[in-house]
Design a protein around this motif. Structure first.
Motif, mmCIF file in Angstrom:
data_model
loop_
_atom_site.group_PDB
_atom_site.id
_atom_site.type_symbol
_atom_site.label_atom_id
_atom_site.label_comp_id
_atom_site.label_asym_id
_atom_site.label_seq_id
_atom_site.Cartn_x
_atom_site.Cartn_y
_atom_site.Cartn_z
ATOM 1 N N LEU A 97 0.832 -1.288 -0.233
ATOM 2 C CA LEU A 97 -0.114 -0.163 -0.302
ATOM 3 C C LEU A 97 0.669 1.144 -0.202
ATOM 4 N N LEU A 98 1.606 1.559 0.910
ATOM 5 C CA LEU A 98 2.669 2.475 0.575
ATOM 6 C C LEU A 98 3.848 3.105 -0.456
ATOM 7 N N GLU A 99 3.641 1.184 -1.358
ATOM 8 C CA GLU A 99 4.526 1.326 -2.755
ATOM 9 C C GLU A 99 3.533 3.107 -3.608
ATOM 10 N N ASN A 100 1.878 1.681 -3.788
ATOM 11 C CA ASN A 100 1.857 2.737 -4.411
ATOM 12 C C ASN A 100 1.333 3.812 -4.182
ATOM 13 N N ILE A 101 1.219 4.355 -2.568
ATOM 14 C CA ILE A 101 1.569 6.193 -2.439
ATOM 15 C C ILE A 101 1.676 6.748 -3.096
ATOM 16 N N ARG A 102 3.310 6.377 -2.658
ATOM 17 C CA ARG A 102 4.411 6.873 -3.139
ATOM 18 C C ARG A 102 4.442 6.999 -4.796
ATOM 19 N N LYS A 103 3.311 6.484 -5.129
ATOM 20 C CA LYS A 103 3.619 6.301 -6.860
ATOM 21 C C LYS A 103 2.507 7.174 -7.075
#
Length: 420
Positions: free
Chosen positions: A16-22
Motif C-alpha cells: 500500500l505504501l509503495e502504491n501511495i508513493r507512486k
C-alpha cells in the motif's frame, strides 16, 4: 460481544505504501506527488481572507520559494528560487469592521491591573505637571508628552495617575524616586532630573527637555546721561590714551625740531606745537610735516594705533546710545563660591545637594524658595535686605520664569559637571 474473531489481519502494508508513493494526480489542493523520501513535491497553500460568509485569496505559500507571494506556485516553478524578503508580500487583508487598517491588538479586559503612575503635584511652575484643583485631573507638558508617546504603542495600556505631594509646596523628588524603587508606584512621570545617584536604582527614558543648572541674577540698566560719550572707555583707559598722545608728540618733536622749521620757535610755541600736533592726529588733521625717516616711522605707527582707538570708541558709543545695556554683578559660578551672600534654590530641587556636595557651598548660605513670586522678591531685596544674591535652578524653570519677569537675567553659562 465485539466478535473480534471476525477481524482479519491486513499484511500488505508495504504494498500500500509503495502504491501511495507512486501517486501522481491533480486534486483540489493542486498537484499531489511524492519524492523518494515520501515528502510532497512542491507543497503549496492558498492564503485566504475570510469575510463574513465568503472568502478571497490574498496570496500563496510554497516550500519552493519559502515565502508568501501573490504569484501562484506553478508560475514560480519555472524560475530559479528567490528567497529574498523583499519579494514577500500579500494582497490587502480586509479586517473585521470592513477596514484595511491592521488592528492594534486585543483590548484589556475591564478587570485588568492598572499601572500606578506617580505624578508630582507641583505648587510652582505648574505648566510642567500638576493636579487641577477644580477637576482633579492631571495636566501639564510632561503629561502631554506621555499621552502622545502612549498613543504610538501597538497595544493599549491601562494606567491611573496618582498625585504625589500636597500641592501647597513642591514635593521631594528623591522620595518619589524611592517610591518607584520600592514598587509603591509602577512608574513616575514628570520633570524629574536624571542624576547619577537616581540611575543606580531606577531606569529613565530619554530626556525630552534640554536642561542644566544656571544662575539667575538681577540686572542693572546703564543710565544714559549727557556724559555718555565718556562711557566707552574707563578712566584708566582715558588717562593712558592721553599720556600716549603727549609721549608721541614729544618723541616726534625730539626727532624733528633740529631739521624741521615747523617744530622750532620760542619755548612756549614749541610746547603748544607738541600738544597741537599730538591731538590733531586724533582727527588726522595735523599740518606739520615730518622730514626725518624716524619721525615718519613713528607717525605711521601712531596713526595706525589712532585708527584702532577711534574705531573702537565709535563702535562702543554707538552701542551705548542705541541698545539698552543690561549687566549683572555675577559673571559665573566662581563668583558665588567666593562670596558669603545667600543663594536661592527651588524647593524639592536636587540643586541644593548639588551645590553642597559638588560645589562645596555651605548649606547655611542656601535659601529655599517655593514660587516665581518668591524668586523675584528675593532677588529684588538683595542679600543686604534679607534676599539672595542669586538663584541656582534648572534651565527649563528659569526660561519659564524669564518669560514673565524682567530686570533679571541668566549670569554665565550652564555649570553642571559630575553626577548629571
Amino acid at each position: 460481544t465485539l466478535h473480534l474473531e471476525a477481524m482479519s489481519i491486513f499484511d500488505m502494508g508495504n504494498k500500500l505504501l509503495e502504491n501511495i508513493r507512486k501517486v501522481n494526480f491533480t486534486g483540489a489542493s493542486g498537484q499531489v506527488q511524492f519524492d523518494a523520501s515520501g515528502d510532497l513535491i512542491h507543497p503549496a497553500y492558498d492564503i485566504i481572507n475570510i469575510i463574513r460568509n465568503g472568502m478571497r485569496t490574498v496570496g500563496f505559500w510554497s516550500n519552493y520559494s519559502g515565502l508568501l507571494s501573490t504569484i501562484s506556485p506553478e508560475a514560480l516553478y519555472s524560475k530559479p528560487p528567490n528567497t529574498s524578503l523583499a519579494n514577500q508580500h500579500l494582497y490587502d487583508v480586509i479586517w473585521p469592521g470592513e477596514t484595511a487598517q491592521r488592528p492594534r491588538g486585543w483590548v484589556f479586559p475591564s478587570n485588568a491591573k492598572e499601572l500606578k503612575i506617580g505624578v508630582p503635584n507641583r505648587f510652582s511652575f505648574k505648566e510642567f505637571v500638576t493636579e487641577d484643583n477644580g477637576t482633579g485631573s492631571i495636566k501639564g507638558y510632561c503629561i502631554d508628552v506621555f499621552t502622545q508617546a502612549l498613543s504610538l504603542l501597538p497595544y493599549p495600556v491601562s494606567y491611573k495617575f496618582i498625585p504625589f505631594g500636597s500641592g501647597t509646596e513642591n514635593p521631594n523628588y528623591d522620595k518619589l524616586i524611592h517610591m518607584v524603587e520600592s514598587n509603591e508606584f509602577d512608574a513616575a512621570i514628570g520633570d524629574i532630573a536624571i542624576t547619577m545617584s537616581r540611575t543606580v536604582t531606577i531606569d529613565f527614558t530619554q530626556p525630552f527637555i534640554e536642561t542644566g543648572l544656571v544662575i539667575l541674577a538681577p540686572v542693572k540698566k546703564h543710565i544714559k546721561t549727557s556724559w555718555a560719550f565718556l562711557q566707552p572707555f574707563t578712566l584708566e583707559m582715558w588717562c593712558v590714551t592721553g599720556l600716549f598722545f603727549l609721549i608721541v608728540g614729544v618723541v616726534v618733536w625730539v626727532l624733528e625740531h633740529r631739521i624741521n622749521e615747523d617744530f622750532r620757535g620760542p619755548p612756549s610755541q614749541q610746547i603748544i606745537t607738541i600738544f597741537w600736533f599730538s591731538f590733531s592726529t586724533l582727527f588726522f588733521a595735523h599740518r606739520e610735516n615730518t622730514m626725518s625717516s624716524s619721525g615718519r616711522g613713528v607717525l605711521i605707527i601712531w596713526l595706525f594705533v589712532v585708527l584702532i582707538i577711534v574705531s573702537s570708541y565709535t563702535a562702543s558709543l554707538t552701542s551705548i546710545l542705541t541698545v539698552q545695556q543690561l549687566d549683572t554683578s555675577i559673571k559665573g559660578i566662581d563668583d558665588l563660591k567666593s562670596s558669603n551672600d545667600p543663594i536661592g534654590f527651588q524647593v524639592g530641587s536636587f540643586a541644593q545637594d548639588y551645590m553642597v556636595k559638588e560645589l562645596n557651598i555651605s548649606r547655611s548660605r542656601l535659601r529655599a524658595l517655593s514660587s516665581p513670586q518668591e524668586y523675584a522678591e528675593a532677588l529684588k531685596l538683595g542679600p543686604k535686605e534679607g534676599g539672595v544674591m542669586a538663584i541656582v535652578d534648572e534651565r527649563p524653570y528659569v526660561e519659564l520664569f524669564l518669560s514673565t519677569y524682567c530686570k533679571i537675567a541668566v549670569a554665565g553659562t550652564d555649570f553642571t559637571s559630575r553626577g548629571w
